[in-house]
Design a protein around this motif. Structure first.
Motif, mmCIF file in Angstrom:
data_model
loop_
_atom_site.group_PDB
_atom_site.id
_atom_site.type_symbol
_atom_site.label_atom_id
_atom_site.label_comp_id
_atom_site.label_asym_id
_atom_site.label_seq_id
_atom_site.Cartn_x
_atom_site.Cartn_y
_atom_site.Cartn_z
ATOM 1 N N ALA A 183 0.813 -1.220 0.000
ATOM 2 C CA ALA A 183 0.000 0.000 0.000
ATOM 3 C C ALA A 183 0.845 1.268 0.000
ATOM 4 C CB ALA A 183 -0.940 0.000 1.209
ATOM 5 N N VAL A 184 1.872 1.306 0.826
ATOM 6 C CA VAL A 184 2.683 2.528 0.935
ATOM 7 C C VAL A 184 3.437 2.828 -0.365
ATOM 8 C CG1 VAL A 184 4.603 3.628 2.151
ATOM 9 C CG2 VAL A 184 2.865 2.379 3.438
ATOM 10 N N PRO A 185 4.158 1.846 -0.951
ATOM 11 C CA PRO A 185 4.811 2.136 -2.246
ATOM 12 C C PRO A 185 3.803 2.462 -3.357
ATOM 13 C CG PRO A 185 5.746 0.158 -1.261
ATOM 14 C CD PRO A 185 4.530 0.508 -0.466
ATOM 15 N N SER A 186 2.608 1.839 -3.315
ATOM 16 C CA SER A 186 1.589 2.146 -4.317
ATOM 17 C C SER A 186 1.161 3.602 -4.213
ATOM 18 C CB SER A 186 0.365 1.232 -4.132
ATOM 19 O OG SER A 186 0.693 -0.109 -4.419
ATOM 20 N N ALA A 187 0.954 4.063 -2.981
ATOM 21 C CA ALA A 187 0.583 5.463 -2.781
ATOM 22 C C ALA A 187 1.692 6.391 -3.250
ATOM 23 C CB ALA A 187 0.271 5.710 -1.305
ATOM 24 N N LEU A 188 2.928 6.018 -2.974
ATOM 25 C CA LEU A 188 4.068 6.839 -3.405
ATOM 26 C C LEU A 188 4.165 6.901 -4.926
ATOM 27 C CD1 LEU A 188 6.879 5.880 -0.856
ATOM 28 C CD2 LEU A 188 5.708 8.088 -1.080
ATOM 29 N N MET A 189 3.881 5.793 -5.597
ATOM 30 C CA MET A 189 3.908 5.777 -7.058
ATOM 31 C C MET A 189 3.010 6.870 -7.627
ATOM 32 S SD MET A 189 3.715 1.749 -8.165
ATOM 33 C CE MET A 189 3.351 2.195 -9.866
ATOM 34 N N VAL A 190 1.794 6.959 -7.082
ATOM 35 C CA VAL A 190 0.828 7.936 -7.584
ATOM 36 C C VAL A 190 1.187 9.346 -7.134
ATOM 37 C CG1 VAL A 190 -1.600 8.622 -7.576
ATOM 38 C CG2 VAL A 190 -0.991 6.192 -7.643
ATOM 39 N N CYS A 191 1.504 9.487 -5.848
ATOM 40 C CA CYS A 191 1.760 10.823 -5.286
ATOM 41 C C CYS A 191 2.979 11.485 -5.919
ATOM 42 C CB CYS A 191 1.940 10.726 -3.772
ATOM 43 S SG CYS A 191 0.433 10.337 -2.874
ATOM 44 N N LEU A 192 4.043 10.739 -6.112
ATOM 45 C CA LEU A 192 5.262 11.328 -6.668
ATOM 46 C C LEU A 192 5.015 11.895 -8.059
ATOM 47 C CD1 LEU A 192 7.928 8.708 -5.508
ATOM 48 C CD2 LEU A 192 7.727 11.078 -4.736
ATOM 49 N N GLU A 193 4.176 11.208 -8.834
ATOM 50 C CA GLU A 193 3.873 11.711 -10.175
ATOM 51 C C GLU A 193 2.948 12.923 -10.111
ATOM 52 O OE1 GLU A 193 2.122 10.257 -14.511
ATOM 53 O OE2 GLU A 193 2.271 8.835 -12.855
ATOM 54 N N TRP A 194 1.865 12.828 -9.380
ATOM 55 C CA TRP A 194 0.896 13.927 -9.324
ATOM 56 C C TRP A 194 1.497 15.177 -8.707
ATOM 57 C CZ3 TRP A 194 -4.504 14.122 -10.608
ATOM 58 C CH2 TRP A 194 -4.955 12.991 -11.278
ATOM 59 N N TRP A 195 2.316 15.015 -7.682
ATOM 60 C CA TRP A 195 2.955 16.183 -7.051
ATOM 61 C C TRP A 195 3.863 16.910 -8.034
ATOM 62 C CZ3 TRP A 195 4.531 13.192 -1.994
ATOM 63 C CH2 TRP A 195 3.391 13.046 -1.187
ATOM 64 N N SER A 196 4.506 16.167 -8.919
ATOM 65 C CA SER A 196 5.402 16.812 -9.889
ATOM 66 C C SER A 196 4.616 17.712 -10.839
ATOM 67 C CB SER A 196 6.189 15.757 -10.668
ATOM 68 O OG SER A 196 5.340 14.998 -11.506
ATOM 69 N N PHE A 197 3.423 17.289 -11.238
ATOM 70 C CA PHE A 197 2.600 18.121 -12.118
ATOM 71 C C PHE A 197 2.086 19.359 -11.387
ATOM 72 C CE2 PHE A 197 2.547 14.221 -14.552
ATOM 73 C CZ PHE A 197 2.528 14.665 -15.866
ATOM 74 N N GLU A 198 1.730 19.194 -10.127
ATOM 75 C CA GLU A 198 1.287 20.356 -9.349
ATOM 76 C C GLU A 198 2.436 21.348 -9.154
ATOM 77 O OE1 GLU A 198 -1.713 21.005 -8.609
ATOM 78 O OE2 GLU A 198 -2.632 19.077 -9.080
ATOM 79 N N THR A 199 3.653 20.834 -9.111
ATOM 80 C CA THR A 199 4.824 21.699 -8.977
ATOM 81 C C THR A 199 4.947 22.638 -10.166
ATOM 82 O OG1 THR A 199 5.976 20.000 -7.685
ATOM 83 C CG2 THR A 199 7.332 21.743 -8.640
ATOM 84 N N LEU A 200 4.501 22.177 -11.349
ATOM 85 C CA LEU A 200 4.557 23.029 -12.539
ATOM 86 C C LEU A 200 3.740 24.301 -12.341
ATOM 87 C CD1 LEU A 200 4.163 20.490 -15.500
ATOM 88 C CD2 LEU A 200 6.258 21.311 -14.410
ATOM 89 N N VAL A 201 2.562 24.177 -11.739
ATOM 90 C CA VAL A 201 1.715 25.345 -11.513
ATOM 91 C C VAL A 201 2.386 26.301 -10.530
ATOM 92 C CG1 VAL A 201 -0.563 26.143 -10.761
ATOM 93 C CG2 VAL A 201 -0.350 23.975 -11.987
ATOM 94 N N LEU A 202 3.014 25.745 -9.505
ATOM 95 C CA LEU A 202 3.713 26.592 -8.536
ATOM 96 C C LEU A 202 4.872 27.332 -9.203
ATOM 97 C CD1 LEU A 202 3.855 24.175 -5.451
ATOM 98 C CD2 LEU A 202 2.290 26.087 -5.821
ATOM 99 N N LEU A 203 5.621 26.621 -10.056
ATOM 100 C CA LEU A 203 6.749 27.256 -10.743
ATOM 101 C C LEU A 203 6.276 28.305 -11.746
ATOM 102 C CD1 LEU A 203 9.066 24.167 -11.425
ATOM 103 C CD2 LEU A 203 9.448 26.009 -9.780
ATOM 104 N N SER A 204 5.095 28.087 -12.331
ATOM 105 C CA SER A 204 4.594 29.051 -13.315
ATOM 106 C C SER A 204 4.349 30.420 -12.697
ATOM 107 C CB SER A 204 3.308 28.532 -13.966
ATOM 108 O OG SER A 204 2.235 28.499 -13.027
ATOM 109 N N GLY A 205 4.099 30.445 -11.386
ATOM 110 C CA GLY A 205 3.900 31.720 -10.706
ATOM 111 C C GLY A 205 5.160 32.542 -10.588
#
Length: 222
Positions: A14-36
């Motif tokens: 469960a923990v590595p599965s959650a990390l698989m998803v979170c690590l990818e989604w967080w990277s895309f959200e980082t793009l919006v933060l950097l765009s500012g």
């Protein structure tokens, strides 16, 4: 109380599965933060938010395929049918590639009007039209990685794939996005192109692992 038996094995997956998803989604959200931090942050943040929302909507299709293949592969391996598991992977890859091509054509076809669904400002609409071309490439690659991630979950490779996502997005994708956007001054499009580099690395590694899989051996491991 039987549901609480062997919880350690559950959390090992469960923990590595959650990390698989979170690590990818967080990277895309980082793009919006950097765009500012870009010049004209109001425009860049607006367009990045629109394109991210578009990418998330499109991603639901391959995400569903990934969930399906995860269940199918785990069931086939558990039933001792490695040939059926391998065939299921080939079929879902065909559907992922087909879906990516079809949605890419649709995106390119509507790129000049898609921005009007979010804004009436011509500057935003024109910028979105350019970004949609990048989103089409991103969606194609992301669809492939989504189904291969499902295969990985079905085989129990969560730890390996969490490490791949960490390296692909945080050692390649985000640094490349920063370099293109802030050093080479490509702007918001540079952020998306950079993250595509991360997705490409992720896809190549997932493909290599899947091609090198001994499905008969996986039956005994599972």
């Amino acid at each position: 109380m039987e549901a609480f038996h062997d919880q350690l094995s559950f959390f090992r997956l469960a923990v590595p599965s959650a990390l698989m998803v979170c690590l990818e989604w967080w990277s895309f959200e980082t793009l919006v933060l950097l765009s500012g931090l870009l010049p004209n942050p109001k425009l860049e943040t607006s367009v990045l938010s629109i394109t991210l929302n578009t990418a998330n909507c499109l991603f639901m299709i391959p995400y569903g395929l990934g969930a399906t293949i995860s269940t199918r592969v785990s069931n086939e391996l558990g039933a001792g049918r490695p040939g059926a598991a391998r065939l299921a992977v080939r079929v879902v890859m065909f559907f992922a590639i087909l879906e990516g091509l079809i949605m890419g054509v649709v995106l390119v076809s509507v790129r000049r009007v898609w921005g009007h669904a979010y804004s009436d400002e011509e500057e935003v609409v024109t910028y979105v039209a350019k970004m949609v071309l990048v989103i089409a490439v991103s969606n194609f690659l992301d669809g492939i990685q989504s189904v291969l991630s499902g295969v990985a979950r079905g085989c129990g490779w969560q730890k390996i794939c969490a490490c791949i996502n960490l390296g692909a997005f945080y050692a390649v994708g985000i640094p490349a996005a920063y370099l293109l956007a802030f050093v080479l001054h490509v702007g918001g499009m540079g952020l998306w192109i950079g993250i595509i580099f991360g997705i490409l690395v992720q896809v190549l590694l997932f493909v290599a692992i899947t091609l090198c899989t001994d499905w008969h051996k996986e039956v005994y491991i599972c």
